[in-house]
Design a protein around this motif. Structure first.
Motif, PDB file in Angstrom:
ATOM      1  N   TRP A 276       0.878  -1.190   0.000  1.00 57.53           N
ATOM      2  CA  TRP A 276       0.000   0.000   0.000  1.00 57.53           C
ATOM      3  C   TRP A 276       0.899   1.219   0.000  1.00 57.53           C
ATOM      4  O   TRP A 276       1.869   1.294   0.749  1.00 57.53           O
ATOM      5  CB  TRP A 276      -0.897   0.026   1.237  1.00 57.53           C
ATOM      6  N   ARG A 277       0.578   2.198  -0.860  1.00 57.51           N
ATOM      7  CA  ARG A 277       1.336   3.438  -0.879  1.00 57.51           C
ATOM      8  C   ARG A 277       0.412   4.582  -1.253  1.00 57.51           C
ATOM      9  O   ARG A 277      -0.414   4.461  -2.161  1.00 57.51           O
ATOM     10  CB  ARG A 277       2.497   3.361  -1.875  1.00 57.51           C
ATOM     11  N   GLU A 285      -7.027   5.224   5.772  1.00 59.09           N
ATOM     12  CA  GLU A 285      -7.217   4.146   4.799  1.00 59.09           C
ATOM     13  C   GLU A 285      -6.138   3.081   4.957  1.00 59.09           C
ATOM     14  O   GLU A 285      -6.415   1.876   4.931  1.00 59.09           O
ATOM     15  CB  GLU A 285      -7.184   4.726   3.387  1.00 59.09           C
ATOM     16  N   ALA A 286      -4.891   3.526   5.109  1.00 56.41           N
ATOM     17  CA  ALA A 286      -3.781   2.585   5.283  1.00 56.41           C
ATOM     18  C   ALA A 286      -3.927   1.806   6.582  1.00 56.41           C
ATOM     19  O   ALA A 286      -3.685   0.588   6.625  1.00 56.41           O
ATOM     20  CB  ALA A 286      -2.461   3.341   5.264  1.00 56.41           C
ATOM     21  N   ALA A 287      -4.314   2.491   7.651  1.00 58.03           N
ATOM     22  CA  ALA A 287      -4.478   1.821   8.941  1.00 58.03           C
ATOM     23  C   ALA A 287      -5.583   0.770   8.874  1.00 58.03           C
ATOM     24  O   ALA A 287      -5.447  -0.340   9.419  1.00 58.03           O
ATOM     25  CB  ALA A 287      -4.783   2.847  10.021  1.00 58.03           C
ATOM     26  N   ASP A 288      -6.674   1.099   8.191  1.00 58.22           N
ATOM     27  CA  ASP A 288      -7.777   0.152   8.059  1.00 58.22           C
ATOM     28  C   ASP A 288      -7.341  -1.067   7.244  1.00 58.22           C
ATOM     29  O   ASP A 288      -7.689  -2.208   7.582  1.00 58.22           O
ATOM     30  CB  ASP A 288      -8.959   0.844   7.378  1.00 58.22           C
ATOM     31  N   ALA A 289      -6.581  -0.849   6.177  1.00 65.08           N
ATOM     32  CA  ALA A 289      -6.097  -1.956   5.362  1.00 65.08           C
ATOM     33  C   ALA A 289      -5.140  -2.843   6.145  1.00 65.08           C
ATOM     34  O   ALA A 289      -5.157  -4.078   6.018  1.00 65.08           O
ATOM     35  CB  ALA A 289      -5.417  -1.424   4.105  1.00 65.08           C
ATOM     36  N   LEU A 290      -4.311  -2.231   6.981  1.00 62.86           N
ATOM     37  CA  LEU A 290      -3.355  -3.003   7.778  1.00 62.86           C
ATOM     38  C   LEU A 290      -4.090  -3.846   8.814  1.00 62.86           C
ATOM     39  O   LEU A 290      -3.800  -5.041   8.975  1.00 62.86           O
ATOM     40  CB  LEU A 290      -2.364  -2.056   8.454  1.00 62.86           C
ATOM     41  N   ARG A 291      -5.040  -3.232   9.507  1.00 64.59           N
ATOM     42  CA  ARG A 291      -5.816  -3.984  10.500  1.00 64.59           C
ATOM     43  C   ARG A 291      -6.584  -5.134   9.844  1.00 64.59           C
ATOM     44  O   ARG A 291      -6.737  -6.208  10.439  1.00 64.59           O
ATOM     45  CB  ARG A 291      -6.807  -3.059  11.206  1.00 64.59           C
ATOM     46  N   GLY A 292      -7.070  -4.897   8.625  1.00 63.89           N
ATOM     47  CA  GLY A 292      -7.841  -5.922   7.930  1.00 63.89           C
ATOM     48  C   GLY A 292      -6.998  -6.932   7.177  1.00 63.89           C
ATOM     49  O   GLY A 292      -7.535  -7.758   6.439  1.00 63.89           O
ATOM     50  N   ARG A 293      -5.677  -6.865   7.357  1.00 61.65           N
ATOM     51  CA  ARG A 293      -4.740  -7.794   6.719  1.00 61.65           C
ATOM     52  C   ARG A 293      -4.885  -7.792   5.208  1.00 61.65           C
ATOM     53  O   ARG A 293      -4.841  -8.840   4.541  1.00 61.65           O
ATOM     54  CB  ARG A 293      -4.914  -9.208   7.279  1.00 61.65           C
ATOM     55  N   ARG A 294      -5.052  -6.582   4.665  1.00 62.73           N
ATOM     56  CA  ARG A 294      -5.167  -6.444   3.217  1.00 62.73           C
ATOM     57  C   ARG A 294      -3.907  -5.854   2.599  1.00 62.73           C
ATOM     58  O   ARG A 294      -3.912  -5.450   1.434  1.00 62.73           O
ATOM     59  CB  ARG A 294      -6.377  -5.554   2.873  1.00 62.73           C
ATOM     60  N   VAL A 295      -2.837  -5.794   3.386  1.00 61.63           N
ATOM     61  CA  VAL A 295      -1.569  -5.259   2.894  1.00 61.63           C
ATOM     62  C   VAL A 295      -0.560  -6.392   2.818  1.00 61.63           C
ATOM     63  O   VAL A 295      -0.220  -7.002   3.832  1.00 61.63           O
ATOM     64  CB  VAL A 295      -1.023  -4.133   3.804  1.00 61.63           C
ATOM     65  N   ALA A 296      -0.092  -6.695   1.618  1.00 64.49           N
ATOM     66  CA  ALA A 296       0.972  -7.680   1.437  1.00 64.49           C
ATOM     67  C   ALA A 296       2.303  -6.939   1.490  1.00 64.49           C
ATOM     68  O   ALA A 296       2.633  -6.167   0.599  1.00 64.49           O
ATOM     69  CB  ALA A 296       0.823  -8.390   0.106  1.00 64.49           C
ATOM     70  N   GLY A 297       3.036  -7.149   2.548  1.00 64.50           N
ATOM     71  CA  GLY A 297       4.272  -6.396   2.736  1.00 64.50           C
ATOM     72  C   GLY A 297       4.023  -5.176   3.596  1.00 64.50           C
ATOM     73  O   GLY A 297       3.395  -5.256   4.645  1.00 64.50           O
ATOM     74  N   LYS A 298       4.477  -4.003   3.139  1.00 65.27           N
ATOM     75  CA  LYS A 298       4.458  -2.795   3.950  1.00 65.27           C
ATOM     76  C   LYS A 298       3.516  -1.731   3.389  1.00 65.27           C
ATOM     77  O   LYS A 298       3.265  -1.674   2.187  1.00 65.27           O
ATOM     78  CB  LYS A 298       5.871  -2.204   4.033  1.00 65.27           C
ATOM     79  N   ALA A 299       3.023  -0.873   4.282  1.00 71.65           N
ATOM     80  CA  ALA A 299       2.251   0.309   3.896  1.00 71.65           C
ATOM     81  C   ALA A 299       3.149   1.528   4.061  1.00 71.65           C
ATOM     82  O   ALA A 299       3.714   1.747   5.137  1.00 71.65           O
ATOM     83  CB  ALA A 299       1.008   0.447   4.780  1.00 71.65           C
ATOM     84  N   VAL A 300       3.292   2.316   2.996  1.00 70.84           N
ATOM     85  CA  VAL A 300       4.221   3.454   2.998  1.00 70.84           C
ATOM     86  C   VAL A 300       3.476   4.743   2.666  1.00 70.84           C
ATOM     87  O   VAL A 300       2.708   4.798   1.699  1.00 70.84           O
ATOM     88  CB  VAL A 300       5.366   3.228   1.989  1.00 70.84           C
ATOM     89  N   PHE A 301       3.722   5.771   3.482  1.00 67.71           N
ATOM     90  CA  PHE A 301       3.161   7.099   3.252  1.00 67.71           C
ATOM     91  C   PHE A 301       4.125   7.962   2.453  1.00 67.71           C
ATOM     92  O   PHE A 301       5.342   7.900   2.652  1.00 67.71           O
ATOM     93  CB  PHE A 301       2.923   7.834   4.574  1.00 67.71           C
ATOM     94  N   ASP A 302       3.572   8.788   1.586  1.00 68.60           N
ATOM     95  CA  ASP A 302       4.340   9.862   0.949  1.00 68.60           C
ATOM     96  C   ASP A 302       3.957  11.163   1.662  1.00 68.60           C
ATOM     97  O   ASP A 302       2.798  11.554   1.657  1.00 68.60           O
ATOM     98  CB  ASP A 302       3.993   9.983  -0.535  1.00 68.60           C
ATOM     99  N   LEU A 303       4.941  11.816   2.270  1.00 66.99           N
ATOM    100  CA  LEU A 303       4.648  13.046   2.990  1.00 66.99           C
ATOM    101  C   LEU A 303       4.581  14.267   2.074  1.00 66.99           C
ATOM    102  O   LEU A 303       3.971  15.272   2.424  1.00 66.99           O
ATOM    103  CB  LEU A 303       5.689  13.305   4.088  1.00 66.99           C
ATOM    104  N   LYS A 304       5.210  14.171   0.911  1.00 67.35           N
ATOM    105  CA  LYS A 304       5.217  15.286  -0.030  1.00 67.35           C
ATOM    106  C   LYS A 304       4.807  14.769  -1.396  1.00 67.35           C
ATOM    107  O   LYS A 304       5.278  13.710  -1.832  1.00 67.35           O
ATOM    108  CB  LYS A 304       6.609  15.923  -0.097  1.00 67.35           C
ATOM    109  N   SER A 305       3.929  15.506  -2.072  1.00 66.65           N
ATOM    110  CA  SER A 305       3.386  15.035  -3.337  1.00 66.65           C
ATOM    111  C   SER A 305       4.453  14.886  -4.410  1.00 66.65           C
ATOM    112  O   SER A 305       4.329  14.074  -5.320  1.00 66.65           O
ATOM    113  CB  SER A 305       2.297  15.978  -3.833  1.00 66.65           C
ATOM    114  N   HIS A 306       5.558  15.660  -4.287  1.00 70.10           N
ATOM    115  CA  HIS A 306       6.602  15.589  -5.317  1.00 70.10           C
ATOM    116  C   HIS A 306       7.670  14.572  -4.976  1.00 70.10           C
ATOM    117  O   HIS A 306       8.580  14.360  -5.766  1.00 70.10           O
ATOM    118  CB  HIS A 306       7.259  16.963  -5.470  1.00 70.10           C
ATOM    119  N   ALA A 307       7.596  13.963  -3.805  1.00 73.20           N
ATOM    120  CA  ALA A 307       8.680  13.067  -3.369  1.00 73.20           C
ATOM    121  C   ALA A 307       8.583  11.715  -4.068  1.00 73.20           C
ATOM    122  O   ALA A 307       7.525  11.295  -4.499  1.00 73.20           O
ATOM    123  CB  ALA A 307       8.595  12.866  -1.862  1.00 73.20           C
TER     124      ALA A 307
END
Length: 307
Positions: A276-277, A285-307
């Motif tokens: 999830w990214r 949304e990411a937290a809900d997916a993690l709790r529901g075991r719908r993330v294979a691997g890691k969930a990663v946030f982008d803090l800046k839209s250009h990053a």
């Protein structure tokens, strides 16, 4: 000026919300980092409601970004260096952390991929090391589709072990054979031969069954408890040939181990899998997916839209 962060907020149902914290100031042995990406873990969700992180304080353990200001004492990476960090309060636009908490990201590893490494990668690396993984040993990884599990499968295979990856459903096993698993099983019922090492991330009844599968002299590393269910051992389950259950917790000051994980990633031997990214504005949304075991691997946030 204030710094935006994901903080503990007991007034909302999830205990997590955006807020502002004082702009961090780096101490003599610290670097100031402009955070570009961060990775969400079960530990962050637990910390939000457990009281370990006080109300108003930033959450998070895993992040990657650019050093804005090097340590005043001359230690650690210089300004402009790409780094990954493992420290409290990582979910903020800027963080000041000890140089022992950061490692330089080598060429060939992206910032987002590096952010996916710390908590899960360290847990896999250190638990296998503690259990004395070695060529030929039979290693069982429970919850193998999650962050810790996928890293544990890869690292155990790199060590020459025979790896059994246990998942919750057939689709959760996708990619694990390519990651190094010799067997991919649903649950634990189909495992017939004893195992030497268990990297256990589920807890509850899974932990009890995994303990029963341990060979004499074996070691179970209790790394996580995502089931949130109690583990009830039958009478005499802990009486018999010697074997051990080791409780695990990630220790900070992880620069050397972070550097090892990053080097393996740069060589292509360890692949951070991001299931999830998205923008950190979508953290719910990411937290809900993690709790529901719908993330294979890691969930990663982008803090800046250009990053």
């Amino acid at each position: 000026m204030p710094t935006r962060a994901l903080i503990v907020d007991p007034s909302v149902s999830t205990s997590i919300a955006f807020g502002e914290i004082a702009t961090p100031v780096a101490g003599p042995g610290q670097v100031l980092i402009d955070v570009r990406h961060a990775s969400l873990n079960y530990a962050d969700l637990n910390n939000a409601g457990s009281g370990r992180v006080p109300a108003g304080a930033p959450l998070g353990l895993d992040a990657a970004g650019i050093v804005l200001q090097g340590a005043a004492d001359g230690t650690g990476p210089a300004a402009g260096t790409r780094v990954v960090l493992f420290a409290d309060g990582a979910f903020a636009e800027r963080v000041a952390v000890d140089v022992a908490a950061v490692a330089e990201i080598p060429e060939g590893v992206g910032l987002a991929e590096a952010a996916a490494l710390p908590t899960a990668g360290l847990a896999a690396l250190r638990s296998l090391r503690s259990a004395a993984v070695a060529p030929g040993k039979r290693v069982l990884v429970t919850g193998a589709s999650g962050g810790v599990g996928r890293y544990a499968v890869q690292l155990a295979a790199l060590a020459g072990a025979y790896v059994i990856a246990s998942v919750g459903s057939p689709t959760r096993g996708d990619g694990l054979s390519n990651a190094g698993a010799d067997e991919v099983v649903v649950g634990l019922d189909d495992i017939e031969e004893p195992v030497d090492i268990v990297v256990e991330t589920i807890g509850g009844p899974h932990l009890v069954t995994a303990w029963e599968l341990l060979a004499p002299g074996g070691n179970l590393q209790s790394v996580g408890w995502t089931s949130a269910e109690p583990a009830v051992f039958p009478p005499y389950a802990t009486v018999g040939p010697p074997k051990t259950l080791t409780s695990y917790v990630n220790e900070f000051a992880a620069a050397d181990d972070l550097a090892k994980l990053l080097q393996l990633a740069a060589e292509g031997a360890l692949v951070p899998e991001i299931g999830w990214r998205g923008s950190w504005n979508r953290f719910a949304e990411a937290a809900d997916a993690l709790r529901g075991r719908r993330v294979a691997g890691k969930a990663v946030f982008d803090l800046k839209s250009h990053a």
